[in-house]
Write a protein that holds these residues in place. Structure first.
Motif, PDB file in Angstrom:
ATOM      1  N   ARG A 175      56.788  26.795  53.777  1.00 36.31           N
ATOM      2  CA  ARG A 175      58.104  26.827  53.125  1.00 36.31           C
ATOM      3  C   ARG A 175      59.017  25.693  53.567  1.00 36.31           C
ATOM      4  N   ASP A 176      58.692  25.046  54.673  1.00 45.95           N
ATOM      5  CA  ASP A 176      59.568  24.009  55.241  1.00 45.95           C
ATOM      6  C   ASP A 176      59.156  22.641  54.709  1.00 45.95           C
ATOM      7  N   LEU A 202      47.558  25.232  47.492  1.00 51.26           N
ATOM      8  CA  LEU A 202      48.431  24.632  46.503  1.00 51.26           C
ATOM      9  C   LEU A 202      49.395  23.625  47.120  1.00 51.26           C
ATOM     10  N   LEU A 203      49.793  23.871  48.364  1.00 47.17           N
ATOM     11  CA  LEU A 203      50.804  23.031  48.996  1.00 47.17           C
ATOM     12  C   LEU A 203      50.231  21.897  49.838  1.00 47.17           C
ATOM     13  N   PHE A 204      48.999  22.049  50.330  1.00 44.89           N
ATOM     14  CA  PHE A 204      48.455  21.081  51.273  1.00 44.89           C
ATOM     15  C   PHE A 204      47.029  20.661  50.913  1.00 44.89           C
ATOM     16  N   ASN A 205      46.683  19.434  51.283  1.00 40.87           N
ATOM     17  CA  ASN A 205      45.287  19.034  51.411  1.00 40.87           C
ATOM     18  C   ASN A 205      44.820  19.480  52.789  1.00 40.87           C
ATOM     19  N   ARG A 234      50.805  17.683  53.316  1.00 39.28           N
ATOM     20  CA  ARG A 234      51.508  18.237  52.162  1.00 39.28           C
ATOM     21  C   ARG A 234      51.242  17.429  50.890  1.00 39.28           C
ATOM     22  N   ARG A 235      50.964  18.176  49.823  1.00 41.75           N
ATOM     23  CA  ARG A 235      50.735  17.563  48.510  1.00 41.75           C
ATOM     24  C   ARG A 235      51.745  18.035  47.480  1.00 41.75           C
ATOM     25  N   ARG A 236      52.514  19.069  47.815  1.00 41.14           N
ATOM     26  CA  ARG A 236      53.491  19.620  46.883  1.00 41.14           C
ATOM     27  C   ARG A 236      54.640  20.225  47.676  1.00 41.14           C
ATOM     28  N   THR A 237      55.842  20.083  47.164  1.00 42.21           N
ATOM     29  CA  THR A 237      56.978  20.699  47.828  1.00 42.21           C
ATOM     30  C   THR A 237      57.031  22.187  47.500  1.00 42.21           C
ATOM     31  N   TYR A 238      57.594  22.938  48.442  1.00 46.05           N
ATOM     32  CA  TYR A 238      57.831  24.356  48.206  1.00 46.05           C
ATOM     33  C   TYR A 238      59.079  24.471  47.346  1.00 46.05           C
ATOM     34  N   ASP A 239      58.949  25.057  46.169  1.00 47.81           N
ATOM     35  CA  ASP A 239      60.071  25.144  45.237  1.00 47.81           C
ATOM     36  C   ASP A 239      60.100  26.542  44.615  1.00 47.81           C
TER      37      ASP A 239
END
Length: 233
Positions: free
Chosen positions: A97-98, A134-137, A164-169
């Motif tokens: 989440r960070d 979904l958020l990380f490699n 990280r590959r995507r921000t938590y949104d």
């Protein structure tokens, strides 16, 4: 952490960014890590350990913090940790989440590491697998014998690199909701579970979820697509 090879492997995965070490113990990793990073904050719950590591690591770039990492958060681009077994899942969600965290180098129970990299359809695949993938490699960088630590745990540990590959949104927040709802019945037909647990039309569910898949067989991207639909309503 007393295995020199494990310490060396962790250091090889770290970059020079500002770093947080969660749970520095007596500083067996910290004394080497401080020489690789721009600055190092150590969040340690045990006040005795903070006193020990502060007496060993004497460097103006080192900041010992007595506290609970789940409460303090990370707030830096890189986190390094031998995650405490009893709060591993909570720590992983906190890191996910960070968005300030771009890289995490983590030692954790091999069973948990297997869950994080598990493929759809496997016994280890679950909601934590979906969220983290979904958020990380992810990459498993090694597996280590219980003798790598004192006190000696009962199980082997894995070293994982998360980038990280995507921000938590808002959409990923909905992924948490979707996975929580669906994995409560992981072996049932996914479309039927979604019909009863999610506020989405049959038309949307038929378009996104294959009719023959059970919940634990769905790809992470399917959960993401469902979350996007929920976020748009």
């Amino acid at each position: 952490m007393v295995n020199p090879r494990l310490i060396s492997d962790i250091l090889s995965l770290t970059s020079s960014e500002d770093t947080v070490e969660i749970g520095c113990g007596i500083g067996t990793l910290t004394i080497f890590l401080i020489n690789r990073v721009r600055s190092l904050a150590c969040v340690e719950y045990d006040e005795r350990m903070i006193r020990v590591v502060a007496s060993i690591v004497r460097n103006p770039r080192f900041i010992p913090v007595r506290g609970d990492a789940l409460a303090t958060g990370v707030g830096r681009p890189q986190v390094v940790s031998n995650l405490p077994y009893h709060v591993t899942s909570d720590m992983l969600i906190m890191i996910a989440r960070d968005n300030s965290v771009s890289k995490a180098v983590l030692t954790l129970q091999k069973e948990v590491g297997d869950r994080l990299v598990a493929k759809p359809g496997s016994e280890s695949y679950g909601r934590l697998s979906v969220i983290v993938q979904l958020l990380f490699n992810l990459r498993v960088a090694g597996v280590y014998h219980p003798g790598s630590f004192i006190p000696r745990p009962k199980v082997a540990s894995s070293l994982l690199l998360l980038e990280r590959r995507r921000t938590y949104d808002r959409v990923v927040e909905k992924v948490e909701h979707v996975t929580r709802a669906l994995f409560s019945q992981r072996r049932r037909n996914a479309r039927r579970v979604a019909e009863s647990r999610l506020s989405l039309s049959a038309e949307v569910l038929n378009r996104i979820i294959p009719s023959d898949k059970r919940v634990f067989e769905l790809e992470p991207e399917v959960f993401l697509a469902l979350a996007e639909e929920l976020a748009s309503t």
